[in-house]
Design a protein around this motif. Structure first.
Motif, PDB file in Angstrom:
ATOM      1  N   ASN A  68     -97.189 155.559  36.986  1.00  0.00           N
ATOM      2  CA  ASN A  68     -97.981 154.379  36.722  1.00  0.00           C
ATOM      3  C   ASN A  68     -98.430 153.780  38.054  1.00  0.00           C
ATOM      4  O   ASN A  68     -97.609 153.545  38.937  1.00  0.00           O
ATOM      5  CB  ASN A  68     -97.135 153.384  35.927  1.00  0.00           C
ATOM      6  N   PHE A  69     -99.715 153.485  38.168  1.00  0.00           N
ATOM      7  CA  PHE A  69    -100.226 152.953  39.424  1.00  0.00           C
ATOM      8  C   PHE A  69     -99.607 151.608  39.777  1.00  0.00           C
ATOM      9  O   PHE A  69     -99.347 151.330  40.949  1.00  0.00           O
ATOM     10  CB  PHE A  69    -101.750 152.838  39.396  1.00  0.00           C
ATOM     11  N   GLU A  70     -99.377 150.768  38.798  1.00  0.00           N
ATOM     12  CA  GLU A  70     -98.773 149.458  39.083  1.00  0.00           C
ATOM     13  C   GLU A  70     -97.409 149.614  39.752  1.00  0.00           C
ATOM     14  O   GLU A  70     -97.055 148.859  40.652  1.00  0.00           O
ATOM     15  CB  GLU A  70     -98.672 148.622  37.813  1.00  0.00           C
ATOM     16  N   GLU A  71     -96.656 150.607  39.317  1.00  0.00           N
ATOM     17  CA  GLU A  71     -95.355 150.887  39.931  1.00  0.00           C
ATOM     18  C   GLU A  71     -95.539 151.317  41.389  1.00  0.00           C
ATOM     19  O   GLU A  71     -94.811 150.884  42.277  1.00  0.00           O
ATOM     20  CB  GLU A  71     -94.661 151.986  39.125  1.00  0.00           C
ATOM     21  N   TYR A  72     -96.543 152.156  41.622  1.00  0.00           N
ATOM     22  CA  TYR A  72     -96.812 152.602  42.999  1.00  0.00           C
ATOM     23  C   TYR A  72     -97.315 151.439  43.853  1.00  0.00           C
ATOM     24  O   TYR A  72     -96.926 151.303  45.016  1.00  0.00           O
ATOM     25  CB  TYR A  72     -97.819 153.756  43.003  1.00  0.00           C
ATOM     26  N   LEU A  73     -98.146 150.577  43.290  1.00  0.00           N
ATOM     27  CA  LEU A  73     -98.637 149.418  44.026  1.00  0.00           C
ATOM     28  C   LEU A  73     -97.474 148.519  44.439  1.00  0.00           C
ATOM     29  O   LEU A  73     -97.449 148.008  45.561  1.00  0.00           O
ATOM     30  CB  LEU A  73     -99.646 148.643  43.185  1.00  0.00           C
ATOM     31  N   GLN A  74     -96.506 148.327  43.561  1.00  0.00           N
ATOM     32  CA  GLN A  74     -95.324 147.533  43.916  1.00  0.00           C
ATOM     33  C   GLN A  74     -94.571 148.165  45.088  1.00  0.00           C
ATOM     34  O   GLN A  74     -94.066 147.463  45.958  1.00  0.00           O
ATOM     35  CB  GLN A  74     -94.399 147.358  42.704  1.00  0.00           C
ATOM     36  N   LEU A  75     -94.513 149.503  45.098  1.00  0.00           N
ATOM     37  CA  LEU A  75     -93.885 150.197  46.223  1.00  0.00           C
ATOM     38  C   LEU A  75     -94.660 149.919  47.508  1.00  0.00           C
ATOM     39  O   LEU A  75     -94.063 149.623  48.551  1.00  0.00           O
ATOM     40  CB  LEU A  75     -93.809 151.702  45.951  1.00  0.00           C
ATOM     41  N   LEU A  76     -95.977 149.999  47.447  1.00  0.00           N
ATOM     42  CA  LEU A  76     -96.797 149.721  48.628  1.00  0.00           C
ATOM     43  C   LEU A  76     -96.590 148.295  49.127  1.00  0.00           C
ATOM     44  O   LEU A  76     -96.535 148.058  50.333  1.00  0.00           O
ATOM     45  CB  LEU A  76     -98.279 149.945  48.325  1.00  0.00           C
ATOM     46  N   LEU A  77     -96.473 147.360  48.210  1.00  0.00           N
ATOM     47  CA  LEU A  77     -96.277 145.955  48.584  1.00  0.00           C
ATOM     48  C   LEU A  77     -94.927 145.716  49.243  1.00  0.00           C
ATOM     49  O   LEU A  77     -94.790 144.840  50.095  1.00  0.00           O
ATOM     50  CB  LEU A  77     -96.423 145.056  47.354  1.00  0.00           C
ATOM     51  N   SER A  78     -93.929 146.508  48.863  1.00  0.00           N
ATOM     52  CA  SER A  78     -92.573 146.273  49.369  1.00  0.00           C
ATOM     53  C   SER A  78     -92.148 147.239  50.473  1.00  0.00           C
ATOM     54  O   SER A  78     -91.101 147.026  51.087  1.00  0.00           O
ATOM     55  CB  SER A  78     -91.571 146.355  48.212  1.00  0.00           C
ATOM     56  N   ALA A  79     -92.930 148.279  50.727  1.00  0.00           N
ATOM     57  CA  ALA A  79     -92.518 149.307  51.699  1.00  0.00           C
ATOM     58  C   ALA A  79     -93.654 149.625  52.670  1.00  0.00           C
ATOM     59  O   ALA A  79     -94.489 150.492  52.392  1.00  0.00           O
ATOM     60  CB  ALA A  79     -92.069 150.568  50.964  1.00  0.00           C
ATOM     61  N   PRO A  80     -93.681 148.945  53.812  1.00  0.00           N
ATOM     62  CA  PRO A  80     -94.725 149.228  54.810  1.00  0.00           C
ATOM     63  C   PRO A  80     -94.774 150.695  55.244  1.00  0.00           C
ATOM     64  O   PRO A  80     -95.848 151.209  55.537  1.00  0.00           O
ATOM     65  CB  PRO A  80     -94.344 148.327  55.986  1.00  0.00           C
ATOM     66  N   ASP A  81     -93.622 151.363  55.231  1.00  0.00           N
ATOM     67  CA  ASP A  81     -93.617 152.780  55.613  1.00  0.00           C
ATOM     68  C   ASP A  81     -94.440 153.629  54.649  1.00  0.00           C
ATOM     69  O   ASP A  81     -95.106 154.576  55.059  1.00  0.00           O
ATOM     70  CB  ASP A  81     -92.189 153.323  55.689  1.00  0.00           C
ATOM     71  N   GLU A  82     -94.410 153.289  53.364  1.00  0.00           N
ATOM     72  CA  GLU A  82     -95.221 154.029  52.388  1.00  0.00           C
ATOM     73  C   GLU A  82     -96.706 153.782  52.649  1.00  0.00           C
ATOM     74  O   GLU A  82     -97.520 154.694  52.503  1.00  0.00           O
ATOM     75  CB  GLU A  82     -94.850 153.654  50.957  1.00  0.00           C
ATOM     76  N   CYS A  83     -97.069 152.580  53.056  1.00  0.00           N
ATOM     77  CA  CYS A  83     -98.459 152.295  53.418  1.00  0.00           C
ATOM     78  C   CYS A  83     -98.889 153.171  54.588  1.00  0.00           C
ATOM     79  O   CYS A  83     -99.992 153.718  54.596  1.00  0.00           O
ATOM     80  CB  CYS A  83     -98.624 150.829  53.797  1.00  0.00           C
ATOM     81  N   LYS A  84     -98.013 153.322  55.557  1.00  0.00           N
ATOM     82  CA  LYS A  84     -98.327 154.162  56.720  1.00  0.00           C
ATOM     83  C   LYS A  84     -98.485 155.618  56.325  1.00  0.00           C
ATOM     84  O   LYS A  84     -99.377 156.313  56.799  1.00  0.00           O
ATOM     85  CB  LYS A  84     -97.245 154.008  57.783  1.00  0.00           C
ATOM     86  N   ILE A  85     -97.626 156.098  55.444  1.00  0.00           N
ATOM     87  CA  ILE A  85     -97.714 157.488  54.978  1.00  0.00           C
ATOM     88  C   ILE A  85     -99.027 157.699  54.223  1.00  0.00           C
ATOM     89  O   ILE A  85     -99.736 158.684  54.450  1.00  0.00           O
ATOM     90  CB  ILE A  85     -96.502 157.852  54.100  1.00  0.00           C
TER      91      ILE A  85
END
Length: 120
Positions: free
Chosen positions: A84-101
């Motif tokens: 689910n994209f909303e679940e992934y968006l929450q990960l992006l909001l809480s994990a700067p490392d995932e944003c970098k990846i």
């Protein structure tokens, strides 16, 4: 598997040779399920994701091809098992490392096309 790839965290699995075949077959069996992800990202969700990437990576992808960006996000969701994209968006909001990846994933495709264009 290259030790540098393992150390950099670019591997999904580190398996002994006897387990690799089972993993390949598992991947093939699950491919259709991965392709049928519900809750894929939409064009309307991109500004928030691209703002996060710019904030954490310093790269502005707002003018990149939408289809390419959506494919890279979906691929990253597949890798992480996010359906689910909303679940992934929450990960992006809480994990700067995932944003970098994710930002690096956007760059990889673009750079390879540029290199191919000028080298070939």
């Amino acid at each position: 598997m290259s030790n540098s790839a393992i150390a950099a965290g670019y591997t999904d699995y580190i398996l002994s040779p006897e387990l690799i075949l089972d993993e390949i077959f598992s991947y093939i069996d699950e491919k259709s399920a991965r392709n049928a992800i519900k809750g894929r990202p939409s064009e309307q969700s991109l500004p928030e994701v691209l703002d996060l990437i710019e904030k954490h990576c310093g790269y502005d992808f707002h003018n990149y091809k939408t289809a390419t960006i959506l494919r890279r996000i979906t691929l990253r969701m597949d890798i992480l098992g996010k359906k689910n994209f909303e679940e992934y968006l929450q990960l992006l909001l809480s994990a700067p490392d995932e944003c970098k990846i994710l930002g690096k994933e956007f760059l990889i495709g673009v750079i390879s096309k540029v290199i191919t264009k000028y080298v070939v």
